[in-house]
Design a protein around this motif. Structure first.
Motif, PDB file in Angstrom:
ATOM      1  N   ALA A 167      42.588  19.483  44.940  1.00 30.71           N
ATOM      2  CA  ALA A 167      41.169  19.249  44.688  1.00 30.71           C
ATOM      3  C   ALA A 167      40.696  17.972  45.375  1.00 30.71           C
ATOM      4  CB  ALA A 167      40.915  19.175  43.184  1.00 30.71           C
ATOM      5  N   ARG A 168      41.533  16.923  45.308  1.00 23.10           N
ATOM      6  CA  ARG A 168      41.130  15.661  45.923  1.00 23.10           C
ATOM      7  C   ARG A 168      41.076  15.788  47.445  1.00 23.10           C
ATOM      8  NH1 ARG A 168      41.320  10.212  44.393  1.00 23.10           N
ATOM      9  NH2 ARG A 168      40.866  10.959  42.303  1.00 23.10           N
ATOM     10  N   ARG A 178      40.444  18.423  49.157  1.00 27.38           N
ATOM     11  CA  ARG A 178      39.248  19.197  49.511  1.00 27.38           C
ATOM     12  C   ARG A 178      37.999  18.333  49.414  1.00 27.38           C
ATOM     13  NH1 ARG A 178      41.752  23.497  45.976  1.00 27.38           N
ATOM     14  NH2 ARG A 178      42.810  24.902  47.418  1.00 27.38           N
ATOM     15  N   GLN A 179      37.984  17.419  48.458  1.00 27.36           N
ATOM     16  CA  GLN A 179      36.843  16.500  48.372  1.00 27.36           C
ATOM     17  C   GLN A 179      36.740  15.662  49.643  1.00 27.36           C
ATOM     18  OE1 GLN A 179      37.162  14.004  44.917  1.00 27.36           O
ATOM     19  NE2 GLN A 179      35.596  15.173  43.862  1.00 27.36           N
ATOM     20  N   HIS A 217      37.879  16.300  52.602  1.00 27.58           N
ATOM     21  CA  HIS A 217      37.462  17.131  53.738  1.00 27.58           C
ATOM     22  C   HIS A 217      35.975  17.467  53.651  1.00 27.58           C
ATOM     23  CE1 HIS A 217      37.740  20.284  56.833  1.00 27.58           C
ATOM     24  NE2 HIS A 217      36.916  20.952  56.052  1.00 27.58           N
ATOM     25  N   TYR A 272      36.110   8.795  41.258  1.00 28.39           N
ATOM     26  CA  TYR A 272      35.696  10.082  41.803  1.00 28.39           C
ATOM     27  C   TYR A 272      35.207  11.019  40.699  1.00 28.39           C
ATOM     28  CZ  TYR A 272      38.223   8.518  45.849  1.00 28.39           C
ATOM     29  OH  TYR A 272      38.648   7.801  46.913  1.00 28.39           O
ATOM     30  N   SER A 317      31.797  16.393  42.164  1.00 26.95           N
ATOM     31  CA  SER A 317      32.346  17.730  41.943  1.00 26.95           C
ATOM     32  C   SER A 317      33.070  18.205  43.194  1.00 26.95           C
ATOM     33  CB  SER A 317      31.226  18.693  41.593  1.00 26.95           C
ATOM     34  OG  SER A 317      30.298  18.743  42.654  1.00 26.95           O
ATOM     35  N   ASP A 318      34.016  19.046  42.980  1.00 32.76           N
ATOM     36  CA  ASP A 318      34.779  19.618  44.083  1.00 32.76           C
ATOM     37  C   ASP A 318      34.140  20.943  44.466  1.00 32.76           C
ATOM     38  OD1 ASP A 318      36.521  20.726  45.814  1.00 32.76           O
ATOM     39  OD2 ASP A 318      38.178  20.908  44.400  1.00 32.76           O
ATOM     40  N   PRO A 319      33.479  21.012  45.615  1.00 33.28           N
ATOM     41  CA  PRO A 319      32.764  22.237  45.958  1.00 33.28           C
ATOM     42  C   PRO A 319      33.687  23.427  46.179  1.00 33.28           C
ATOM     43  CG  PRO A 319      32.807  20.745  47.824  1.00 33.28           C
ATOM     44  CD  PRO A 319      33.365  19.993  46.655  1.00 33.28           C
ATOM     45  N   TYR A 320      34.965  23.171  46.392  1.00 32.19           N
ATOM     46  CA  TYR A 320      35.895  24.269  46.642  1.00 32.19           C
ATOM     47  C   TYR A 320      36.755  24.575  45.416  1.00 32.19           C
ATOM     48  CZ  TYR A 320      34.670  23.329  51.457  1.00 32.19           C
ATOM     49  OH  TYR A 320      33.983  23.127  52.615  1.00 32.19           O
ATOM     50  N   ALA A 321      36.488  23.885  44.317  1.00 27.15           N
ATOM     51  CA  ALA A 321      37.338  24.045  43.144  1.00 27.15           C
ATOM     52  C   ALA A 321      37.383  25.504  42.717  1.00 27.15           C
ATOM     53  CB  ALA A 321      36.826  23.188  42.005  1.00 27.15           C
TER      54      ALA A 321
END
Lengths: 314, 109
Positions: A41-42, A44-45, A47, B79, B83-87
């Protein structure tokens, strides 16, 4: 005598224009898997916020913003801080403000979308090797991050390239995020960082820039990092100035804004952090064979034109 | 004859003690079960022995470098608000359990 046990799990992701991987060794399988999910998750953030190939990314929005002072997330603040730090550490050779020149060289989209990538090989983009030099304007000096107020200062119109800095920063961040697992290795498309609460040194093979094997083996100290930069992989074809076929790559000479050809095909740098290893590897390559060892105080490997391998000890 | 207020108070006290005792019992049993499961999982899935790092290795790593402004605790900030858009879009593409420590490889990206 108690013997601690561990098991290894890993995750692979397509990020940063390449492959990212996180390897965790930990005694608790469920905790290890949870750690991998947090790492993914981190990453991806990182990126999503710093890719320049998405118009909606925070970096793209910053690059379009007409204001001199722009509110920024911690990730973008870290990049902005790294831009000026990298410029200073490399004497201006690692210049993340060269985005316009990079686009003019043809790197205006993800390399996966460039239709005519050049084959891997030792060919030179400009013939005669020449050491890269810094851009005398030193635009990177005018990029500042204020963590207290959460803003980035830079002259409007000065655009930033996340490039390798984002990979190194992300690797360091995720290694710290997973500090509670026994051991972790984070590989962000070539920038590799070790960490964990029981870190150990690990052997690292340096890939051959011209083939499938490896050219050297290094010992990566516990909790440290290694990165490799080169001009034989991330390249593409373009029409040369004389009308013939030429190729370009992503490592520019800041003084000319053109792909650098210094006689160093590939540079690998060890360093305490991945972002420092990234900057040192790139600076070593750009500075040319004579000056490159000076950018590798923690050790590294250079592959020179003709395939000569030079190991630099710390 | 109706019970006296003293009898009622005694019954309530006894009832409270039983409830509290039962709660403590359930709590203790849960923790014993969790501990037992954890021990079993640990032994059942372990695949190797962890070597402790030598102090020299750690010391050399610490002493190896110049001051890096980005290693202040390893975090770049908070952080939690982002939000994580790919979560949830994908699971780990690969998960393996291996015993050997294969060499890492550094290469051009």
């Amino acid at each position: 005598m108690s013997v601690a046990t561990h098991q290894r799990q890993e995750i692979h992701l397509e990020l940063f224009g390449g492959r990212a991987a996180v390897v965790v060794e930990h005694g608790d399988r469920i905790a290890a898997r949870a750690a991998l999910q947090r790492a993914a998750a981190r990453l991806r953030q990182w990126h999503a916020r710093l890719t320049r190939f998405e118009a909606g990314s925070e970096l793209s929005r910053l690059n379009r913003d007409p204001r001199a002072t722009v509110p920024a997330s911690p990730i973008l603040l870290a990049l902005a801080q790294a831009v000026s730090w990298a410029g200073a550490l490399s004497g201006g050779l690692v210049d993340a403000t060269q985005l316009g020149a990079l686009e003019r060289a043809g790197y205006d989209r993800s390399l996966r979308d460039i239709a005519d990538p050049a084959p891997t090989g030792p060919g030179a983009p400009s013939g005669i090797p020449r050491d890269a030099r810094p851009d005398p304007r030193c635009a990177w000096e005018r990029v500042r991050a204020d963590r207290v107020t959460g803003v980035v200062h830079r002259p409007p119109g000065l655009r930033l390239d996340s490039g390798g800095l984002a990979k190194g920063l992300a690797a360091d961040d995720v290694a710290a995020l997973l500090g509670e697992v026994d051991r972790v290795a984070v590989d962000c498309a070539g920038d590799l960082r070790l960490g964990g609460r029981l870190p150990t040194a690990r052997p690292v093979l340096v890939a051959d820039p011209l083939g499938d094997g490896h050219v050297a083996e290094l010992t990566l100290p516990a909790s440290s990092a290694v990165a490799t930069s080169g001009v034989t992989r991330r390249r593409w074809r373009r029409r040369g100035e004389l009308g013939d076929d030429d190729f370009a790559h992503h490592l520019l000479d800041p003084a000319t804004g053109r792909p650098a050809w210094t006689g160093v095909l590939q540079a690998t740098a060890l360093a305490p952090s991945a972002v420092e290893a990234e900057v040192r590897a790139k600076a070593a390559l750009l500075s040319g064979p004579e000056h490159a060892p000076g950018f590798l105080p923690h050790g590294g490997v250079l592959v020179l034109e003709g395939g000569r391998v030079l190991e630099v000890s710390s | 004859m109706p019970p006296s207020p003293v009898d009622i108070r005694t019954r309530i006290r006894l009832w409270r003690r039983r409830v509290a005792g039962a709660g403590l019992g359930v709590f203790a049993a849960s923790w014993i079960a969790v501990f037992a499961v954890g021990q079993h999982g640990h032994a059942g899935t372990s695949t190797g022995s962890a070597a402790q790092p030598s102090p020299a290795q750690d010391a050399s790593a610490q002493a190896a470098g110049t001051q890096d402004p980005y290693t202040d605790g390893g975090a770049y900030g908070d952080y939690s608000g982002y939000s994580d858009p790919y979560a949830g879009q994908s699971q780990p593409s690969q998960s393996s359990q291996q015993q050997s420590q294969a060499p890492l490889v550094t290469r051009q990206s």
